[in-house]
Design a protein around this motif. Sequence first.
Motif, PDB file in Angstrom:
ATOM      1  N   LEU A  68      52.559 -33.223  73.857  1.00 48.55           N
ATOM      2  CA  LEU A  68      52.525 -34.656  74.121  1.00 48.55           C
ATOM      3  C   LEU A  68      53.742 -35.323  73.486  1.00 48.55           C
ATOM      4  CD1 LEU A  68      48.783 -35.540  73.559  1.00 48.55           C
ATOM      5  CD2 LEU A  68      49.993 -35.300  75.697  1.00 48.55           C
ATOM      6  N   GLY A  69      54.648 -34.542  72.959  1.00 47.72           N
ATOM      7  CA  GLY A  69      55.804 -35.118  72.272  1.00 47.72           C
ATOM      8  C   GLY A  69      57.103 -34.613  72.859  1.00 47.72           C
ATOM      9  N   HIS A  70      57.166 -34.591  74.185  1.00 47.68           N
ATOM     10  CA  HIS A  70      58.366 -34.039  74.795  1.00 47.68           C
ATOM     11  C   HIS A  70      59.592 -34.917  74.535  1.00 47.68           C
ATOM     12  CE1 HIS A  70      59.867 -30.824  77.210  1.00 47.68           C
ATOM     13  NE2 HIS A  70      60.505 -31.638  78.002  1.00 47.68           N
ATOM     14  N   SER A  71      59.367 -36.179  74.230  1.00 50.97           N
ATOM     15  CA  SER A  71      60.502 -37.071  73.980  1.00 50.97           C
ATOM     16  C   SER A  71      61.265 -36.669  72.727  1.00 50.97           C
ATOM     17  CB  SER A  71      60.018 -38.507  73.840  1.00 50.97           C
ATOM     18  OG  SER A  71      59.208 -38.633  72.710  1.00 50.97           O
ATOM     19  N   LEU A  72      60.667 -35.787  71.915  1.00 50.37           N
ATOM     20  CA  LEU A  72      61.386 -35.279  70.744  1.00 50.37           C
ATOM     21  C   LEU A  72      62.724 -34.687  71.157  1.00 50.37           C
ATOM     22  CD1 LEU A  72      61.396 -34.270  67.711  1.00 50.37           C
ATOM     23  CD2 LEU A  72      60.428 -32.179  68.601  1.00 50.37           C
ATOM     24  N   PHE A  73      62.705 -33.831  72.188  1.00 51.64           N
ATOM     25  CA  PHE A  73      63.934 -33.181  72.643  1.00 51.64           C
ATOM     26  C   PHE A  73      64.918 -34.210  73.175  1.00 51.64           C
ATOM     27  CE2 PHE A  73      60.683 -29.821  73.789  1.00 51.64           C
ATOM     28  CZ  PHE A  73      60.870 -29.147  72.625  1.00 51.64           C
ATOM     29  N   PHE A  74      64.365 -35.111  74.005  1.00 50.97           N
ATOM     30  CA  PHE A  74      65.199 -36.116  74.648  1.00 50.97           C
ATOM     31  C   PHE A  74      65.877 -36.994  73.603  1.00 50.97           C
ATOM     32  CE2 PHE A  74      65.936 -39.890  77.261  1.00 50.97           C
ATOM     33  CZ  PHE A  74      66.375 -39.313  78.421  1.00 50.97           C
ATOM     34  N   ALA A 102      61.975 -34.192  83.427  1.00 45.25           N
ATOM     35  CA  ALA A 102      60.627 -33.874  83.906  1.00 45.25           C
ATOM     36  C   ALA A 102      60.508 -32.389  84.240  1.00 45.25           C
ATOM     37  CB  ALA A 102      60.295 -34.718  85.139  1.00 45.25           C
ATOM     38  N   ALA A 103      61.577 -31.826  84.812  1.00 41.49           N
ATOM     39  CA  ALA A 103      61.505 -30.402  85.151  1.00 41.49           C
ATOM     40  C   ALA A 103      61.423 -29.550  83.892  1.00 41.49           C
ATOM     41  CB  ALA A 103      62.711 -30.005  85.990  1.00 41.49           C
ATOM     42  N   SER A 104      62.108 -29.984  82.822  1.00 38.04           N
ATOM     43  CA  SER A 104      62.030 -29.218  81.578  1.00 38.04           C
ATOM     44  C   SER A 104      60.623 -29.299  80.989  1.00 38.04           C
ATOM     45  CB  SER A 104      63.056 -29.727  80.573  1.00 38.04           C
ATOM     46  OG  SER A 104      62.618 -30.925  79.986  1.00 38.04           O
ATOM     47  N   TRP A 105      59.967 -30.437  81.211  1.00 38.02           N
ATOM     48  CA  TRP A 105      58.566 -30.551  80.781  1.00 38.02           C
ATOM     49  C   TRP A 105      57.704 -29.555  81.536  1.00 38.02           C
ATOM     50  CZ3 TRP A 105      54.228 -31.928  83.640  1.00 38.02           C
ATOM     51  CH2 TRP A 105      53.074 -32.181  82.894  1.00 38.02           C
ATOM     52  N   ASP A 106      57.984 -29.421  82.828  1.00 34.54           N
ATOM     53  CA  ASP A 106      57.210 -28.499  83.647  1.00 34.54           C
ATOM     54  C   ASP A 106      57.385 -27.064  83.166  1.00 34.54           C
ATOM     55  OD1 ASP A 106      55.501 -27.817  85.666  1.00 34.54           O
ATOM     56  OD2 ASP A 106      57.100 -27.485  87.102  1.00 34.54           O
ATOM     57  N   LEU A 107      58.605 -26.728  82.774  1.00 33.99           N
ATOM     58  CA  LEU A 107      58.880 -25.378  82.275  1.00 33.99           C
ATOM     59  C   LEU A 107      58.017 -25.075  81.058  1.00 33.99           C
ATOM     60  CD1 LEU A 107      60.835 -23.089  82.973  1.00 33.99           C
ATOM     61  CD2 LEU A 107      62.384 -23.997  81.271  1.00 33.99           C
ATOM     62  N   GLN A 137      55.272 -40.761  80.167  1.00 35.29           N
ATOM     63  CA  GLN A 137      55.828 -40.953  81.499  1.00 35.29           C
ATOM     64  C   GLN A 137      56.121 -39.616  82.169  1.00 35.29           C
ATOM     65  OE1 GLN A 137      59.082 -43.589  80.957  1.00 35.29           O
ATOM     66  NE2 GLN A 137      58.436 -44.907  82.610  1.00 35.29           N
ATOM     67  N   VAL A 138      56.656 -38.698  81.368  1.00 34.10           N
ATOM     68  CA  VAL A 138      57.042 -37.415  81.942  1.00 34.10           C
ATOM     69  C   VAL A 138      55.810 -36.667  82.435  1.00 34.10           C
ATOM     70  CG1 VAL A 138      57.042 -36.112  79.784  1.00 34.10           C
ATOM     71  CG2 VAL A 138      58.538 -35.437  81.592  1.00 34.10           C
ATOM     72  N   ILE A 139      54.665 -36.914  81.769  1.00 37.29           N
ATOM     73  CA  ILE A 139      53.425 -36.277  82.221  1.00 37.29           C
ATOM     74  C   ILE A 139      52.998 -36.870  83.563  1.00 37.29           C
ATOM     75  CG2 ILE A 139      51.019 -35.863  81.616  1.00 37.29           C
ATOM     76  CD1 ILE A 139      51.829 -35.913  78.721  1.00 37.29           C
ATOM     77  N   ILE A 140      53.121 -38.206  83.679  1.00 32.21           N
ATOM     78  CA  ILE A 140      52.773 -38.852  84.955  1.00 32.21           C
ATOM     79  C   ILE A 140      53.658 -38.305  86.074  1.00 32.21           C
ATOM     80  CG2 ILE A 140      52.665 -41.036  86.191  1.00 32.21           C
ATOM     81  CD1 ILE A 140      52.205 -42.397  83.517  1.00 32.21           C
ATOM     82  N   TRP A 141      54.958 -38.263  85.822  1.00 29.39           N
ATOM     83  CA  TRP A 141      55.880 -37.758  86.842  1.00 29.39           C
ATOM     84  C   TRP A 141      55.534 -36.341  87.235  1.00 29.39           C
ATOM     85  CZ3 TRP A 141      60.468 -39.614  83.428  1.00 29.39           C
ATOM     86  CH2 TRP A 141      60.723 -40.974  83.674  1.00 29.39           C
ATOM     87  N   GLY A 142      55.316 -35.514  86.217  1.00 29.60           N
ATOM     88  CA  GLY A 142      55.075 -34.096  86.466  1.00 29.60           C
ATOM     89  C   GLY A 142      53.807 -33.862  87.263  1.00 29.60           C
ATOM     90  N   ILE A 143      52.724 -34.527  86.847  1.00 24.69           N
ATOM     91  CA  ILE A 143      51.456 -34.275  87.527  1.00 24.69           C
ATOM     92  C   ILE A 143      51.459 -34.904  88.914  1.00 24.69           C
ATOM     93  CG2 ILE A 143      48.980 -34.742  87.403  1.00 24.69           C
ATOM     94  CD1 ILE A 143      49.167 -34.258  84.441  1.00 24.69           C
ATOM     95  N   PHE A 144      52.106 -36.052  89.047  1.00 29.55           N
ATOM     96  CA  PHE A 144      52.215 -36.690  90.363  1.00 29.55           C
ATOM     97  C   PHE A 144      52.977 -35.776  91.321  1.00 29.55           C
ATOM     98  CE2 PHE A 144      54.358 -39.391  93.435  1.00 29.55           C
ATOM     99  CZ  PHE A 144      53.334 -40.214  93.857  1.00 29.55           C
TER     100      PHE A 144
END
Lengths: 350, 255
Positions: free
Chosen positions: A74-80, A59-64, A254-261
């Motif tokens: 919207l495709g951050h799971s690509l990296f994961f 989630a922190a990498s998404w924030d970066l 999910q990572v967007i939900i976590w990040g914005i929350f």
Amino acid sequence: MFAYLARKIWRDFQGEILALPTRTILFAAAVALLLLPLVTDDAYLLRIVATASIFAVYAASWDLLVGFSGQTTLGHSLFFGIAAYTAALLNLRFGLPAFLTIPAGALAAVLAGLLLSLPALRVRGPYFSLASLAMPIILMGLIFSFPGLTGGEMGLSGISRLAGTRTGEYYFLLISMFVLTLLMWKIATSRTALIFHAIREDEIVVRVSGINTTYYKILVFCCSGFFAGMAGSLYAHFLRVVGPSTLDIMMSLQVIIWGIFGGVVTIYGPVVGVFILYPLLEYLRIIPDWRMLIFAGIVVVTLRFMPEGISNKFQDLLERQCPRCKERNIFMRKECRICCTDIGTCSRVG
Amino acid sequence: MAEDFLQVERLCKRFGGLHAVRDVSFSVGRHEMVGLIGPNGAGKTTLVRLLLGILRADSGRVLFRGQNLLGKKPWEIVSQGLALTFQNARPFARLPVIANVMVSCLSPRASKRGEWVKKIESRAMDALEFAGIADMAREPASCLSQGDLKRLEVARAIACEPDLLILDEPFGGLSPTETGLMAKSLRRLHKGGRFGRLHSEGPAMIIIEHKLSELMKIVDRVIVINFGELLAVGTPEEIVANPQVIEAYIGKEVD
């Protein structure tokens, strides 16, 4: 000598951490997590915390990427997913140990970041979001078309463990979480991050200020990819199973939900978000039928009252910004701890 | 020599059927202050955007110290020594004012020319001090008034230590007093010298402006364009007396 060092560390600790309540809380939480296995050996609880610390890095990498430089992917799971699969394949097919496959997975994610930065240099805004959404789906298609190599829908299993014991795994994940998020926080407060901020605000102006935006955009994709990739390969070794679910669209959303929350553009915000929401979702398994509904309700209500995210909201409640030097102070203080300006009378900075 | 510094040759830009800039040729000397004027929609802003590489020209040549600038990226052009301020101030609204300037200080050109200054904060501060908004350094840029935003634009541009500074309506939206101050500081910048840790060799300037009375006082030469075409070039006195220019601005008497 040691006394001097100890005094210096204690002084820094007082000035940097104890002076601000939010930092004290985060520090206390970190200590509590470190001491958790001494108090309980509930395997379920430890497993939840360990998984949450993997997702915290993710989630922190998404924030970066999204919070700091404004490249709304919207495709951050690509990296994961790509890192998880790389680590798994190297481990299973070539028998490489975890300490080699984890960096290799991260490296694969950096290459994926390079790949994703290609559309980002050409299209902007919602168009880029859509293009990025397609990337994990394409990769998933590739995985399904080579079931012999990738295990297809069943995924890969039997990946080697991170450490011998369950407690060892717990500590390994927790400490890598601390190291990686601190690293990200360091990047996020550096000069380079200033350019990331500026690119988010107005890219043309950054160009005219003489900054090579192409280079910095590729850089942020690679950075974010590296950290998400670390999370992905840790995940592969922790769960010891990698399936197409790591590339799933749910994973990206999910990572967007976590990040914005948790609160964007902070690095620690998404980490806090994960450590609240992930255990919450697990706890709600006691009422399986209503689980998702209650979860969604809690998220919506929280964001209704704290639209800036939970960590930012608490920071504003507990701390007050000095109007003169812009340093944060605990809310009780009448004068700024740095410049002694009277802050008792002015209103909170929202 | 004027020919060696900035030379624009037969520059053309079309937006669909509209010829925004048509066959414009002019040159600017190293130590000149040039005004660029013309009625609304004449193509002034388009012209400077072409120079900075924000827009791509259809044909023509722009020579800066003998090197062609067309086809280069904006940041390459800025490292050659050009800088631009925007007409509608475009700050990084959520960043502090000083961070706005620090972005410019991080550019390769600025860091090469100020190697001996370790802290870019102090260089950014000097640029702000020159522009006169150093007291607002830690406020977010969204707090600034219109006049201060124009100053921020100037601070951002001079932080790159340009040799040719292009100002797009630096007086736009300023009160008469502020205009006078701004004109004075531009004149001072043009003379060159040392402003704190910033070193200025006195950039040549191209100033786009509608407040002609102020502009004419500070510039050496004026270029007039209308409908994308070069109308006249000359000293302020010549331009003011030129019947074609007067016609372009306020129209012709109907018999």
